[in-house]
Motif scaffolding. Structure first.
Motif, short mmCIF file in Angstrom:
data_model
loop_
_atom_site.label_atom_id
_atom_site.label_comp_id
_atom_site.label_asym_id
_atom_site.label_seq_id
_atom_site.Cartn_x
_atom_site.Cartn_y
_atom_site.Cartn_z
N THR A 242 19.17 13.60 -3.39
CA THR A 242 17.92 12.84 -3.44
C THR A 242 16.79 13.77 -3.83
O THR A 242 16.62 14.82 -3.22
CB THR A 242 17.62 12.22 -2.07
OG1 THR A 242 18.77 11.48 -1.67
CG2 THR A 242 16.43 11.29 -2.14
N GLN B 124 16.80 5.58 -9.32
CA GLN B 124 17.21 5.54 -7.91
C GLN B 124 16.81 6.82 -7.18
O GLN B 124 17.21 7.02 -6.05
CB GLN B 124 18.71 5.29 -7.81
CG GLN B 124 19.52 6.29 -8.59
CD GLN B 124 21.01 6.06 -8.44
OE1 GLN B 124 21.44 5.21 -7.68
NE2 GLN B 124 21.80 6.81 -9.16
N ASP C 169 23.90 10.46 -8.17
CA ASP C 169 25.09 9.99 -7.47
C ASP C 169 26.26 10.16 -8.45
O ASP C 169 26.50 9.32 -9.30
CB ASP C 169 24.88 8.53 -7.08
CG ASP C 169 26.05 7.95 -6.31
OD1 ASP C 169 27.12 8.59 -6.30
OD2 ASP C 169 25.89 6.87 -5.73
N THR D 190 25.97 1.01 -3.57
CA THR D 190 25.22 2.07 -4.26
C THR D 190 23.72 1.80 -4.23
O THR D 190 23.29 0.67 -4.06
CB THR D 190 25.63 2.20 -5.73
OG1 THR D 190 25.27 1.00 -6.42
CG2 THR D 190 27.12 2.45 -5.88
N ARG D 191 22.93 2.86 -4.45
CA ARG D 191 21.48 2.71 -4.48
C ARG D 191 21.05 1.86 -5.66
O ARG D 191 20.21 0.97 -5.54
CB ARG D 191 20.83 4.07 -4.62
CG ARG D 191 21.00 4.87 -3.37
CD ARG D 191 20.15 6.11 -3.42
NE ARG D 191 20.66 7.02 -2.42
CZ ARG D 191 20.03 8.08 -1.98
NH1 ARG D 191 18.86 8.38 -2.48
NH2 ARG D 191 20.55 8.84 -1.06
N LYS E 268 19.07 -1.68 -5.48
CA LYS E 268 17.75 -1.85 -6.09
C LYS E 268 17.73 -3.04 -7.03
O LYS E 268 16.84 -3.89 -6.97
CB LYS E 268 17.36 -0.58 -6.85
CG LYS E 268 15.99 -0.68 -7.48
CD LYS E 268 15.49 0.64 -8.02
CE LYS E 268 14.08 0.46 -8.58
NZ LYS E 268 13.54 1.69 -9.14
N ASP F 65 23.45 2.31 4.09
CA ASP F 65 22.12 2.89 3.92
C ASP F 65 21.72 3.04 2.46
O ASP F 65 20.57 2.85 2.09
CB ASP F 65 22.06 4.28 4.57
CG ASP F 65 22.01 4.19 6.08
OD1 ASP F 65 21.80 3.08 6.59
OD2 ASP F 65 22.17 5.23 6.74
N ASP F 66 22.69 3.39 1.60
CA ASP F 66 22.35 3.62 0.20
C ASP F 66 21.74 2.36 -0.42
O ASP F 66 20.75 2.44 -1.13
CB ASP F 66 23.59 4.06 -0.58
CG ASP F 66 23.87 5.55 -0.38
OD1 ASP F 66 22.89 6.30 -0.27
OD2 ASP F 66 25.03 5.94 -0.32
N LEU G 224 18.28 1.95 0.76
CA LEU G 224 17.34 2.85 0.09
C LEU G 224 16.95 2.29 -1.29
O LEU G 224 15.79 2.38 -1.69
CB LEU G 224 17.97 4.24 -0.07
CG LEU G 224 18.16 5.00 1.25
CD1 LEU G 224 19.09 6.19 1.06
CD2 LEU G 224 16.83 5.45 1.81
N GLY G 225 17.91 1.69 -1.98
CA GLY G 225 17.60 1.03 -3.25
C GLY G 225 16.65 -0.14 -3.03
O GLY G 225 15.69 -0.33 -3.80
N GLU H 29 12.95 0.79 -2.72
CA GLU H 29 12.27 1.01 -4.00
C GLU H 29 11.87 -0.31 -4.64
O GLU H 29 10.78 -0.44 -5.19
CB GLU H 29 13.22 1.75 -4.95
CG GLU H 29 13.71 3.05 -4.39
CD GLU H 29 13.33 4.21 -5.27
OE1 GLU H 29 13.18 4.00 -6.47
OE2 GLU H 29 13.17 5.31 -4.73
N ASP I 10 19.55 10.51 4.55
CA ASP I 10 18.46 9.88 3.80
C ASP I 10 18.04 8.56 4.45
O ASP I 10 16.87 8.21 4.48
CB ASP I 10 18.88 9.62 2.35
CG ASP I 10 18.93 10.91 1.54
OD1 ASP I 10 18.34 11.91 1.99
OD2 ASP I 10 19.56 10.90 0.47
#
Lengths: 350, 329
Positions: A159, A246, A250, B210-211, B215, B236-237, B240-241, B244, B267
């Motif tokens: 990140t 993002q 990844d 996935t982030r 998102k 969590d990923d 996190l997306g 945003e 994160d």
């Protein structure tokens, strides 16, 4: 009038554009504000803007892929190159003392793109000098590349907290998403370079008959190097956009299966996998169809379990409508119907 | 073909020498009574190293066995079942005391597990289960209960909105379609909130864990469901997306739209401490100590529980801020 209609219908772009409009219509029915674009915090905001922004990486890669496919090649490694590019940029940013510095970001971006370019030259070398079939040559980097990206990130999701880098993925320039601007520039550059010069024709000639083109004095080898390098460079740019979007590299998932989306965009756009004639405008429509399809699934609320089937059905429909066999069958059906109407009329008259 | 055969022969020869090292291939096991702990040998076959979570899992198991003074033979299957089967066979050959592994896939284990059973070596599954009709093939299964995780997330939602009379509109970000954690976390959550009509899952789409997926799905769903109050993310990923996407829509994550997720990776914990996520249910990779306990129980001739759930907790904002400095993954 009739001739114009016939020309429109028989255009390679007709059915993809119809499909795009149908998808947009479905979205508008499911969600009436779909086409609304508002200005929020000084930038454009709306579903259409999302489609353009999220579709930009696929479009960028698909532009490179179009040129590769035009030479009768294919590049399966673009997803892995995108992952490597993102991983390189993020690890440089993380290793620096000031990741928010525009200079550091510029260095990270340039190094990532140079590495992408080198990977493209490697693909070009395997295909043009060693003479390995493109699907095999690029398969090597497709499988190995993700491993390389994993090595760079040490198996972690990196990140980064860097405002200028984030701009690439989710920033705005004069209210327009930066990713869309980059996509438009790459599309325009590719279109101008290949269509305003003889380059496009040379690429097509290599695709149609490499041996004949070589004997006619076309430097096929240099051309192949160029298209694979360009394709990898566009994959690197797309990887940076995806990663910035993002704010994390990844290695496992960045650009996963994007090679398939890019190839699909090219095919929907009417460029044949057998090489030769290509259409960049078609690729643009293809990339938009794919991204709109993804958004449609979310807006209409198609359950995840049937999402794949839904996508496959739409793509099959486009390909069937486009295929020459289907077109011929349609023409025959029309003729037969016309003949029957004529007979019925005759019978009624007598 | 010939090459392959040679390769096999070489591998076989290697196994023989390895078996020699382990002390003449004496078959150990629970039948011989307790051994001193420092003479125990455990073979562990890991799935791979595909994520930060998995890396933490590996490190924790290795550290726990080192602390306990038990010898651990470790192999990484790199996501391939054939590698894992080879590793287990080699552990059988070496006559280790206990074999532990996280199966790459659910099926296809009966043959090799029967070999272990015949050699009288107990097997412990960690993190992932196998799908076999015969549950005598393994001693115990140590891992998270994904349904329970979903229930904990749902319970928090119930508590958070218990005084509210307004309807609560929920967007669910699902994991990879068909994956056990995705199915079970959705089931547990649905179970927890089904008693109260004011909760409604208005949209549920997969973000593939996935982030980027989280998102993109959130962007689209926030536009078609602008009145959503809460996002439940299966990891969590994806959360996190979603953060945003919420920020891009000009809203405040954690305030305008609340977020609850599962995992508790670093994160995610940071976002929770920053107030952008409201609540996280832990899915812990740190099961090394519990695995050591199981091995010691087996060595003492006891029968461990067939299903042991990883010790897991939940985190609020303050708890996350407290736990962050020592978070390993």
């Amino acid at each position: 009038m009739n001739a114009l209609l016939l020309r429109t219908v028989s255009s390679r772009l007709f059915w993809p554009i119809v499909m795009l409009l149908v998808l947009v219509l479905i979205n508008v029915i499911a969600f009436p504000d779909f086409l609304t674009v508002t200005v929020k915090d000084g930038h454009l905001f709306g579903s259409i803007i999302d489609i353009l922004r999220n579709g930009a990486p696929t479009l960028i890669i698909a532009v490179g892929m179009t040129l590769v496919i035009a030479t009768r090649g294919i590049d399966l490694s673009v997803g892995a190159v995108a992952a490597i590019s993102g991983a390189v940029a993020c690890s440089i940013l993380l290793g620096s003392s000031d990741p928010g510095n525009p200079g550091t970001v510029a260095v990270a971006v340039i190094v990532a793109l140079v590495i992408s370019l080198v990977l493209g030259v490697w693909n070009g070398f395997l295909v043009s000098v060693i003479g390995i079939q493109p699907i095999i040559a690029t398969l090597i980097l497709m499988t190995a590349g993700r491993g390389v990206a994993m090595l760079i990130t040490e198996g972690q999701i990196l990140t980064v907290n860097s405002a200028p880098f984030k701009e690439l993925g989710s920033g705005f320039w004069l209210g327009i998403p930066v990713a869309v601007v980059i996509g438009a520039v790459i599309f325009a550059v590719a279109a101008l370079l290949t269509r305003r010069t003889a380059l496009g024709m040379l690429i097509e000639s290599v695709g149609i008959n490499p041996e004949a083109s070589r004997q006619a004095g076309v430097r096929a080898r240099v051309l192949l190097f160029t298209v694979y390098a360009f394709c990898a460079l566009s994959a690197g740019i797309a990887g940076l956009i995806l990663t910035a979007n993002q704010t994390a590299a990844d290695a496992n998932n960045t650009g996963l299966f994007i090679e398939l989306d890019a190839i699909l965009a090219v095919v929907i756009g009417g460029t044949s996998l057998a090489g030769g004639r290509y259409s960049l405008a078609g690729t643009l429509v293809g990339a938009l169809v794919i991204q709109t399809l993804v958004t449609t699934v979310y807006t209409v609320g198609i359950p995840p379990i049937v999402t794949m089937v839904f996508k496959a059905a739409v793509v099959t429909a486009v390909c069937l409508l486009q295929s020459p066999t289907t077109n011929a069958a349609f023409a025959q059906l029309r003729q037969r119907l016309a003949a029957r109407t004529a007979r019925v009329k005759e019978a009624a008259a007598s | 073909m010939k090459k392959k055969f040679l390769g096999l022969a070489a591998a076989g020869a290697m196994l023989l020498t390895l078996a020699g090292c382990a002390g003449g291939g004496t078959s150990a096991g629970s039948s011989e009574g307790p051994k001193p702990v420092d003479q125990l040998v455990v073979g562990f076959s890991q799935v791979g190293s595909e994520s930060g979570w998995r890396t933490a899992n590996t490190t924790d198991i290795q550290a726990a066995f080192k602390d306990a003074g038990i010898e651990l033979k470790f192999s990484d299957a790199q996501q391939k079942q054939e590698n894992q089967i080879k590793a287990i066979r080699s552990y059988i050959q070496q006559g280790v005391d206990v074999i532990a592994f996280s199966p790459v896939v659910e099926t296809g284990w009966d043959a090799v597990l029967n070999e272990a059973k015949a050699a009288n070596i107990p097997v412990v599954l960690t993190d992932r289960a196998v799908d076999s009709a015969d549950d005598s093939l393994y001693e115990s299964f140590l891992g998270s209960d994904f349904v329970e995780e979903g229930k904990k997330a749902g319970q928090w939602v119930l508590d958070e909105y218990k005084d509210s009379t307004e309807p609560v509109k929920i967007i669910q970000l699902e994991g990879t379609t068909g994956a056990a954690p995705a199915i079970d976390r959705a089931e547990g959550f649905a179970d927890a909130i089904k008693g109260d009509d004011k909760f409604e899952v208005v949209a549920s789409q997969t973000g593939d864990f996935t982030r980027a997926g989280g998102k993109q799905v959130t962007e689209a769903l926030l536009k078609s469901n602008p009145d959503a109050n809460l996002i439940y993310a299966h990891n969590d990923d994806m959360a996190l997306g979603a953060i945003e996407a919420i920020e891009a829509a000009g809203l405040k994550p954690g305030v305008d739209i609340k977020i609850v997720s599962v995992d508790a990776v670093k994160d995610g914990m940071q976002a929770l401490a920053d107030g952008k996520i409201n609540y996280i249910v832990e899915c812990s990779p740190l099961l090394g100590k519990q695995l050591v306990d199981i091995v010691e129980q087996i060595n003492d001739g006891k029968t461990p529980e067939k299903r042991i759930i990883t010790e897991e907790t939940t985190f609020t904002k303050d708890q996350a801020a407290e736990a962050l400095p020592t978070r390993q993954y």
